[in-house]
Design an enzyme around this catalytic site. Structure first.
Site, short mmCIF file in Angstrom:
data_model
loop_
_atom_site.label_atom_id
_atom_site.label_comp_id
_atom_site.label_asym_id
_atom_site.label_seq_id
_atom_site.Cartn_x
_atom_site.Cartn_y
_atom_site.Cartn_z
N GLU A 45 -80.81 24.25 37.33
CA GLU A 45 -82.11 24.30 38.00
C GLU A 45 -83.10 23.29 37.43
O GLU A 45 -83.88 22.70 38.17
CB GLU A 45 -82.71 25.71 37.90
N TYR A 342 -86.98 27.63 26.61
CA TYR A 342 -87.56 27.83 27.92
C TYR A 342 -88.71 28.84 27.91
O TYR A 342 -88.62 29.89 27.28
CB TYR A 342 -86.47 28.33 28.86
N HIS A 389 -82.87 34.05 30.38
CA HIS A 389 -83.02 33.13 29.26
C HIS A 389 -83.28 33.96 28.02
O HIS A 389 -83.53 35.14 28.10
CB HIS A 389 -84.18 32.18 29.50
#
Length: 642
Positions: A45, A342, A389
């Site tokens: 992504e 992230y 994540h």
DNA sequence: CAGTGAGCGAGCTTCCGCTTGACTT
């Protein structure tokens, strides 16, 4: 390919139970002979995830990013065929034309297409949309990893699977519901309240929460009460304590008063007024006092879990005085430059790499006495967490200390990195050891009490202390010392002071507390919290004054309208329960068109959205926010609209 | 006669969630 070989070497390739591994191994080798210039295409992504992955995989893998969703419902049209099982119409996103043509080009030379989008509902849908738009004729495999490490990537190659259609179905149901709810209810607002207004599953409950608090504050009636503090002296050591009881009646404090009445709610309590407090002080100065009770108990305090999007925003707002959106912009920068992992996540788990790095840093900087025997494992309490994540933490297998990076970062970036670094380390440090002491001083009639807190071992508090919204509460690391005393010991009183207090209304929400509330209700996602905060302000529903969120007249009108005609839609429990149903769809326990059918056409005695949209709307009343009386007792209505 | 403003009609607004640049202020 080289990487994959070395991975295989680590594996026990002769293990019969993993024979299919051997099979994929042979397949991969065969590619070398089949076409020397043919590669495998992996789609992720995010572009920076693609860059990281490139470092791990050799030249035989082309790695590209979809840059988020690539298709969506059309913007200027409902795009849902309600009569035809809610069939959606998807269009390729305009700004993704370049990405799509690049992916199509790369696929021409690829032997296998690996879809490595995020392992959650939206990621599964992106993978499916990719197959729809690319229409591949080569083998397609879904690749799933939760962290970018050799081990995780290896395992993902060993466990490729097909696209999970149930998960995709749940995402489609979510998308379609949001579109029906958002577009159709917004239109009712245009025609009955004011043009250009908006409503939706997330934003409408958000403004309702703010409006409800404001209404509560408007109804609030102040209550007055008094307290008495005393200065006692034990062998030359002074300490403060507060009156707790008189003649077996507990003294009332702020929370014992009704918020709408300003009157005491519990009859067995004693509420002091000025004259009573003054008289007591007079009497107390003639009494003799002794220590009637000492209680000491050890307590431990465990560290907070590492940051996720919502808690990072909360602490960024509280400690660094940033906005939700500022926090996210800054974190994005740190992420892209390789300083942190992230920043849009709802998982409080740390990878094994992060656990190692934390433990090494703790040992080096604070010594083994701050290091627990085993890594600490946190389990998410957040409803609906999708955990695609890991938690937000410094990047890499050794953490750069804030000092190391100070010269490379702008001031706010550095402060945010410092916060993340500290929070991560603290989460893996030993608990704090406290000794709490409770002392009661009595004259046989009245009781004062004093509380002491001593930090015997700071543990994680040495590194990180969470900030607080509520000014009445004390920070975790605040100590209060009492002199050593014995039961039965007499103490002398040096001073009694009567204090006047007024009860306070519940505080207005801040961006920090609203994000927290939404997360607890399971409304909104990490990628949208900051956008919601921006949205409700930009659309003129809420103004931010010194950090406090104040609803506008428009917000009052919209909430009133929605509560009246779309009651369930702004019911917080109902909104939160939608998420449970979406989970059921992803587990194949329900079909998405069945769910949408209930939502739109109703179920048993509950009306669906369609029935609510068909109700008779009272346009005039919907525009009326309040009615006032002028000096001649004539009614003046305050209305919005043009 | 020029400028103002009332009145009318046409066209537009909007969702949530995933990701970055490419824009302007």
């Amino acid at each position: 390919m080289e990487f994959y070989h070395s991975l295989k070497a680590q594996n026990n390739i002769f293990n019969i139970t993993r024979i299919y591994l051997l099979y994929t191994f042979i397949l991969d080798v065969s590619f070398i002979y089949m076409a020397a210039d043919s590669t495998n295409l992996i789609i992720v992504e995010s572009p920076s995830k693609a860059r990281t992955l490139k470092r791990y995989l050799g030249d035989n893998y082309q790695i590209e990013a979809s840059v988020g969703h690539i298709r969506d419902l059309p913007k200027s049209d409902l795009g849902v065929d309600i009569e035809n099982n809610f069939k959606p119409t998807y269009v390729a996103a305009e700004d993704k034309a370049k990405v799509i043509s690049q992916l199509k080009k790369l696929m021409k030379n690829a032997a296998t297409l690996y879809l490595a989008t995020d392992p959650d509902r939206e990621g599964e849908a992106i993978a499916w949309h990719l197959t729809e738009i690319l229409n591949p004729s080569i083998p397609v495999k879904r690749l799933v990893f939760h962290e970018i490490t050799k081990k995780a990537i290896q395992e993902s190659f060993d466990h490729t699977r097909d696209i999970d259609k149930s998960l995709v179905g749940a995402q489609e149901a979510r998308r379609i519901l949001d579109r029906l709810w958002g577009y159709q209810v917004s239109q009712k607002l245009w025609y009955n309240v004011k043009g250009g207004l908006s409503a939706g599953r997330v934003q409408s409950p958000s403004i309702k929460i703010v409006v409800d608090r404001e209404k509560e504050r408007a109804k609030f009636k102040e209550g007055e009460y008094w307290s008495i503090t005393a200065q006692f002296d034990s062998k030359g050591n002074n300490f403060e304590s507060r009156l707790k009881e008189v003649e077996s009646h507990k003294i009332a404090i702020g929370k014992d008063f009704g918020k709408e009445t300003g009157v005491l709610t519990k009859s067995d309590l004693l509420a002091l007024d000025e004259s009573r407090a003054t008289k007591l002080v007079e009497a107390f100065s003639k009494s003799s006092w002794l220590v009637s009770k000492i209680e000491q108990k050890p307590a431990t305090q465990n560290p907070y879990p590492p940051f996720i999007t919502s808690t990072l925003q909360q602490e960024g707002i509280r400690k660094l005085k940033m906005s939700s959106q500022q926090v996210m912009r800054t974190a994005q920068h740190l992420y892209e430059e390789g300083y942190i992992t992230y920043m849009r996540t709802d998982s409080i788990s740390l990878s094994s790499e992060a656990l190692n790095a934390s433990r090494n840093a703790i040992k080096k900087l604070y010594g083994t006495e701050f290091l627990p025997d085993k890594p600490r494992v946190f389990k998410s309490k957040v409803k609906n967490a999708q955990e695609a994540h890991e938690a937000i933490r410094p990047a890499g297998s050794t953490f750069q200390s804030p000092k190391d990076v100070q010269g490379n970062l702008k001031e706010l970036e550095w402060k945010l990195y410092d916060l993340i670094w500290k929070r991560t380390l603290a989460s893996q440090m030993k608990s704090a050891k406290l000794l709490k002491t409770n002392v009661e001083i009595s004259d046989g009639n009245a009781i004062f009490d004093a509380k002491g807190k001593v930090i015997e071992f700071p543990g994680f508090l040495k590194v990180y202390v969470e900030d607080i919204d509520d000014p009445g509460k004390e920070k975790d690391d605040k100590e209060s010392l009492l002199p050593p005393m014995n039961e039965g010991e007499s103490v002398s009183a040096t001073e009694f002071t009567p204090n006047q207090h007024f009860t306070k209304p519940s505080p207005r929400y801040t961006e920090a507390s609203l994000v927290k509330e939404l997360e607890e209700l399971g409304i909104g996602r990490p990628s949208t919290y900051a956008a919601i905060m921006g949205n409700i302000q930009q659309r003129g529903y809420v103004r931010k004054v010194k950090g406090a969120l104040i609803p506008t007249f428009t917000a009052y009108a919209v909430v009133q309208f929605l509560e009246r005609y779309f009651t369930d839609m702004v019911n917080l429990q109902y909104t939160a329960s939608l998420e449970d149903t979406l989970d059921a769809i992803s587990r194949s326990e329900m079909k998405s068109d069945e769910f949408l059918g209930y939502f739109y056409f109703g179920q048993n005695s509950t009306p669906g959205l369609q029935a609510l949209l068909d109700s008779e709307f009272d346009k005039d009343q919907s525009r009326t926010i309040m009615e006032l009386k002028d000096e001649n007792d004539e009614t003046i209505a305050v209305k919005i609209g043009r």
